[in-house]
Design an enzyme around this catalytic site. Sequence first.
Site, PDB file in Angstrom:
ATOM      1  N   CYS A   2      29.381 -21.763  34.602  1.00  0.00           N
ATOM      2  CA  CYS A   2      30.512 -22.650  34.876  1.00  0.00           C
ATOM      3  C   CYS A   2      30.130 -24.119  34.693  1.00  0.00           C
ATOM      4  O   CYS A   2      28.973 -24.490  34.878  1.00  0.00           O
ATOM      5  CB  CYS A   2      30.980 -22.468  36.307  1.00  0.00           C
ATOM      6  SG  CYS A   2      31.338 -20.779  36.733  1.00  0.00           S
ATOM      7  N   ARG A  27      27.714 -23.697  27.447  1.00  0.00           N
ATOM      8  CA  ARG A  27      27.152 -22.980  28.588  1.00  0.00           C
ATOM      9  C   ARG A  27      27.773 -21.595  28.747  1.00  0.00           C
ATOM     10  O   ARG A  27      27.237 -20.764  29.456  1.00  0.00           O
ATOM     11  CB  ARG A  27      27.400 -23.781  29.873  1.00  0.00           C
ATOM     12  CG  ARG A  27      26.761 -25.144  29.854  1.00  0.00           C
ATOM     13  CD  ARG A  27      27.208 -25.948  31.061  1.00  0.00           C
ATOM     14  NE  ARG A  27      26.739 -25.338  32.274  1.00  0.00           N
ATOM     15  CZ  ARG A  27      25.588 -25.622  32.863  1.00  0.00           C
ATOM     16  NH1 ARG A  27      24.793 -26.529  32.344  1.00  0.00           N
ATOM     17  NH2 ARG A  27      25.231 -25.031  33.978  1.00  0.00           N
ATOM     18  N   TRP A  73      33.126 -19.118  34.391  1.00  0.00           N
ATOM     19  CA  TRP A  73      32.551 -17.851  33.921  1.00  0.00           C
ATOM     20  C   TRP A  73      32.826 -16.866  35.034  1.00  0.00           C
ATOM     21  O   TRP A  73      32.314 -17.014  36.148  1.00  0.00           O
ATOM     22  CB  TRP A  73      31.050 -18.047  33.693  1.00  0.00           C
ATOM     23  CG  TRP A  73      30.298 -16.804  33.387  1.00  0.00           C
ATOM     24  CD1 TRP A  73      29.870 -15.874  34.279  1.00  0.00           C
ATOM     25  CD2 TRP A  73      29.852 -16.368  32.108  1.00  0.00           C
ATOM     26  NE1 TRP A  73      29.186 -14.881  33.622  1.00  0.00           N
ATOM     27  CE2 TRP A  73      29.159 -15.157  32.296  1.00  0.00           C
ATOM     28  CE3 TRP A  73      29.961 -16.884  30.813  1.00  0.00           C
ATOM     29  CZ2 TRP A  73      28.582 -14.452  31.244  1.00  0.00           C
ATOM     30  CZ3 TRP A  73      29.383 -16.186  29.772  1.00  0.00           C
ATOM     31  CH2 TRP A  73      28.710 -14.991  29.987  1.00  0.00           C
ATOM     32  N   ASN A  99      31.034 -24.585  41.339  1.00  0.00           N
ATOM     33  CA  ASN A  99      30.026 -23.724  40.703  1.00  0.00           C
ATOM     34  C   ASN A  99      29.189 -23.122  41.819  1.00  0.00           C
ATOM     35  O   ASN A  99      28.870 -23.810  42.791  1.00  0.00           O
ATOM     36  CB  ASN A  99      29.087 -24.534  39.808  1.00  0.00           C
ATOM     37  CG  ASN A  99      29.762 -25.008  38.539  1.00  0.00           C
ATOM     38  OD1 ASN A  99      30.912 -24.654  38.286  1.00  0.00           O
ATOM     39  ND2 ASN A  99      29.043 -25.797  37.766  1.00  0.00           N
ATOM     40  N   GLY A 100      28.779 -21.877  41.654  1.00  0.00           N
ATOM     41  CA  GLY A 100      27.947 -21.242  42.675  1.00  0.00           C
ATOM     42  C   GLY A 100      28.677 -20.050  43.266  1.00  0.00           C
ATOM     43  O   GLY A 100      29.677 -19.584  42.718  1.00  0.00           O
ATOM     44  N   GLU A 477      10.149 -11.522  21.414  1.00  0.00           N
ATOM     45  CA  GLU A 477      11.050 -12.658  21.223  1.00  0.00           C
ATOM     46  C   GLU A 477      11.879 -12.470  19.947  1.00  0.00           C
ATOM     47  O   GLU A 477      13.059 -12.804  19.912  1.00  0.00           O
ATOM     48  CB  GLU A 477      10.237 -13.961  21.198  1.00  0.00           C
ATOM     49  CG  GLU A 477      11.011 -15.218  20.850  1.00  0.00           C
ATOM     50  CD  GLU A 477      12.176 -15.526  21.792  1.00  0.00           C
ATOM     51  OE1 GLU A 477      12.339 -14.863  22.829  1.00  0.00           O
ATOM     52  OE2 GLU A 477      12.951 -16.448  21.463  1.00  0.00           O
ATOM     53  N   LYS A 481      15.954 -12.382  19.817  1.00  0.00           N
ATOM     54  CA  LYS A 481      16.785 -13.289  19.019  1.00  0.00           C
ATOM     55  C   LYS A 481      17.777 -12.496  18.191  1.00  0.00           C
ATOM     56  O   LYS A 481      18.941 -12.843  18.114  1.00  0.00           O
ATOM     57  CB  LYS A 481      15.936 -14.153  18.066  1.00  0.00           C
ATOM     58  CG  LYS A 481      15.153 -15.275  18.673  1.00  0.00           C
ATOM     59  CD  LYS A 481      15.971 -16.464  19.126  1.00  0.00           C
ATOM     60  CE  LYS A 481      16.343 -16.350  20.578  1.00  0.00           C
ATOM     61  NZ  LYS A 481      15.374 -16.726  21.572  1.00  0.00           N
ATOM     62  N   GLU A 484      20.572 -10.802  20.423  1.00  0.00           N
ATOM     63  CA  GLU A 484      21.523 -11.649  21.148  1.00  0.00           C
ATOM     64  C   GLU A 484      22.506 -12.371  20.251  1.00  0.00           C
ATOM     65  O   GLU A 484      23.641 -12.585  20.646  1.00  0.00           O
ATOM     66  CB  GLU A 484      20.823 -12.619  22.114  1.00  0.00           C
ATOM     67  CG  GLU A 484      20.027 -13.724  21.479  1.00  0.00           C
ATOM     68  CD  GLU A 484      19.374 -14.623  22.531  1.00  0.00           C
ATOM     69  OE1 GLU A 484      18.291 -15.142  22.256  1.00  0.00           O
ATOM     70  OE2 GLU A 484      19.958 -14.811  23.615  1.00  0.00           O
ATOM     71  N   HIS A 500       3.554   7.250  20.149  1.00  0.00           N
ATOM     72  CA  HIS A 500       3.730   7.934  21.432  1.00  0.00           C
ATOM     73  C   HIS A 500       5.216   8.173  21.724  1.00  0.00           C
ATOM     74  O   HIS A 500       5.582   8.450  22.859  1.00  0.00           O
ATOM     75  CB  HIS A 500       3.093   7.119  22.556  1.00  0.00           C
ATOM     76  CG  HIS A 500       1.604   6.990  22.392  1.00  0.00           C
ATOM     77  ND1 HIS A 500       0.758   8.039  22.562  1.00  0.00           N
ATOM     78  CD2 HIS A 500       0.847   5.933  22.008  1.00  0.00           C
ATOM     79  CE1 HIS A 500      -0.493   7.641  22.313  1.00  0.00           C
ATOM     80  NE2 HIS A 500      -0.455   6.365  21.973  1.00  0.00           N
ATOM     81  N   LYS A 597      24.551 -20.026  28.532  1.00  0.00           N
ATOM     82  CA  LYS A 597      23.332 -20.785  28.287  1.00  0.00           C
ATOM     83  C   LYS A 597      22.459 -20.858  29.536  1.00  0.00           C
ATOM     84  O   LYS A 597      21.247 -20.729  29.458  1.00  0.00           O
ATOM     85  CB  LYS A 597      23.679 -22.190  27.780  1.00  0.00           C
ATOM     86  CG  LYS A 597      22.460 -23.046  27.428  1.00  0.00           C
ATOM     87  CD  LYS A 597      21.639 -22.416  26.317  1.00  0.00           C
ATOM     88  CE  LYS A 597      20.410 -23.221  25.959  1.00  0.00           C
ATOM     89  NZ  LYS A 597      19.440 -22.400  25.187  1.00  0.00           N
TER      90      LYS A 597
HETATM   91  C1  F6R Z   1      17.300 -16.188  24.899  1.00  0.00           C
HETATM   92  C2  F6R Z   1      17.716 -17.003  25.995  1.00  0.00           C
HETATM   93  C3  F6R Z   1      17.630 -16.444  27.379  1.00  0.00           C
HETATM   94  C4  F6R Z   1      16.953 -17.498  28.254  1.00  0.00           C
HETATM   95  C5  F6R Z   1      16.947 -17.053  29.720  1.00  0.00           C
HETATM   96  C6  F6R Z   1      16.232 -18.050  30.594  1.00  0.00           C
HETATM   97  O1  F6R Z   1      17.392 -16.847  23.692  1.00  0.00           O
HETATM   98  O2  F6R Z   1      18.086 -18.107  25.781  1.00  0.00           O
HETATM   99  O3  F6R Z   1      16.937 -15.232  27.445  1.00  0.00           O
HETATM  100  O4  F6R Z   1      15.662 -17.683  27.769  1.00  0.00           O
HETATM  101  O5  F6R Z   1      18.261 -16.888  30.176  1.00  0.00           O
HETATM  102  O6  F6R Z   1      16.840 -19.298  30.547  1.00  0.00           O
HETATM  103  P1  F6R Z   1      16.084 -20.598  31.045  1.00  0.00           P
HETATM  104  O7  F6R Z   1      14.938 -20.821  30.118  1.00  0.00           O
HETATM  105  O8  F6R Z   1      17.111 -21.678  30.962  1.00  0.00           O
HETATM  106  O9  F6R Z   1      15.617 -20.322  32.436  1.00  0.00           O
END
Ligand code: F6R
Length: 602
Positions: A2, A27, A73, A99-100, A477, A481, A484, A500, A597
Amino acid sequence: MCGIVGYLGRRPALPILLEGLRRLEYRGYDSAGVALARDGRLLVRKAAVRVAELTRLTANLAGSTTGIAHTRWATHGPATATNAHPHTDTGRRIAVVHNGIIENATELRATLSASGVRLVSDTDSEVLAHLIAAAAARGGTLTEAVRTALADVEGTYGLLVLDAERPDVLVAARHGSPLVLGLGDREMFVASDLAALVRHTQQVIYLEDGELATIRADGYETRGADRPPTVVEDVPGDYELGGHPDFMAKEIAEQPEAAQRVLRGRLDERLGTARLDGLRLTARELRGIRRVKFLGCGSAYYAGQVGAGLVEELARVPADAEPAAEFRYRNPVVDPDCLYIAVSQSGETADTLATVEELQRKGGRVAGAVNVVGSAIARECDSGVFLHAGPEISVASTKAFTNMTLAFALLALTLGRVRDLSLGEGRRIARALAELPERIGQVLAEEDRIASLAGRFADAQHVFYLGRVRGWPVAREGAQKLKEISYVHAEAYQSSELKHGPLALVDAAMPSVVLIPDDELAVKNLGTIEQIRARGGPVVAVTTTGLAVPGAEEVVRVPTAGPELDPVLLTIPLQLLAYHTARKLGRDIDKPRNLAKSVTVE
Ligand code: F6R
């Protein structure tokens, strides 16, 4: 998740609020709304729409210089107009954006209902509007009313309150969810994220946890100690595309510069070491660290895994990484000789923040590795390393991930040089680190070739990412990527695990990306390619220049930075692969479905 924006000043509030919301879109949200105070009344528009649509819905609202706005959100109740913020009390005097999570919302709703209040939404936030309105009706200032109402509230909040009868004031309160005030010339801005402010002002005040601010056009008051405004380094251009098709492309391209920033002033090539003053640890204290543990979520956790590998290799100090939420809920044994590192781009991730708090309660030593200055985790940890990646807008982390791994390389070097890492070895690593930004640029120069491979992935239902030891967190990683942003199912495995179980899935329709750092395990990794090829599986090998890779159908090469640092470089082609696959599939790259985000709720 949010987002909150508020304005109070001499200009029409609406365009400023809408523009602020637009800047918070990254976000993630599913509804949006705005409330303005005009002629003693509240004008509220909200709906389960994008900000562009909200702009159309508010076209006829003008003439107010005070307002609040929100992107929601959904957590309590679906994304509907009624559940969207701002929420108002029954008499439509008070409007609230929040927010929260209000943890005792059920009890508060029951009490309000019993006293005759009709709650119209499914949200926890609505209770705030009713409680504040009830307190305001008893007289006193809006600030007093907010304070009185919050005394009954349990949970977390970043809260902004507008009173139709007092349009010359806004009240903001923070408890566990960030809020920042922007100081203008006879005007004040409020937001949950700097992105909404930096176009207007560089002078900001981060509200402290538990702080409540009374905001007027000419300034603000809190009960906290007076403090000078922070001058933010972000510039409005950081939040613009600057000719790139989307923020992910921009952020991938920015990596050489971003990498330079995280290294700047921290490398000592002569002494073959690094300086991380923000850790506030003397050489003796560094020497006393017996373990390092990286805690984060998602990509931040994988970056921590790269970091753990580096710390073990360069410093020979036992190190590992663990998802923050797992750590926090398993009642961990907190080791006083361990350096815990909370890793987070946003500095707001709820699980990582709660982990920091848990560690502090148990007397653990926790430092932050955070990108957003002034964020909750940065403030909660009194020591740490800022990542200096610059604002990262795209949901998929790229430049922040790279800077995390570089910050951890600096940490590993520092820890190594107070132990047994020789001067010569230290110099080799320091030199390789200094050259890394340029090497990253060299990988990016191969973008067209990497993009040409994206078709293979866009047509696939499933993709394997395989690596071992140094290549394993890179594989994780890479898979993260791809899944997502392209929604192609991708799984990472340690190459050694393949036979395995997962090998059963390999066939001509299932491509594998195999990471092959040029290290002592290269021969084993080449064996992995053979195992896959023998089952007809297509292979894209990602390796360093100079290593012969027989068997792979496609080979992507990165320049080598030395075996310890190659994982940093091997990640970059995987970002490009995911990006171009997502583009081919026409995905909304910066805002993938279902993701936000910063994950500020559990
Ligand atoms: C993947 C991604 C998420 C964040 C995760 C942690 O590309 O962006 O997996 O890495 O939500 O977010 P932060 O780093 O903001 O704590």
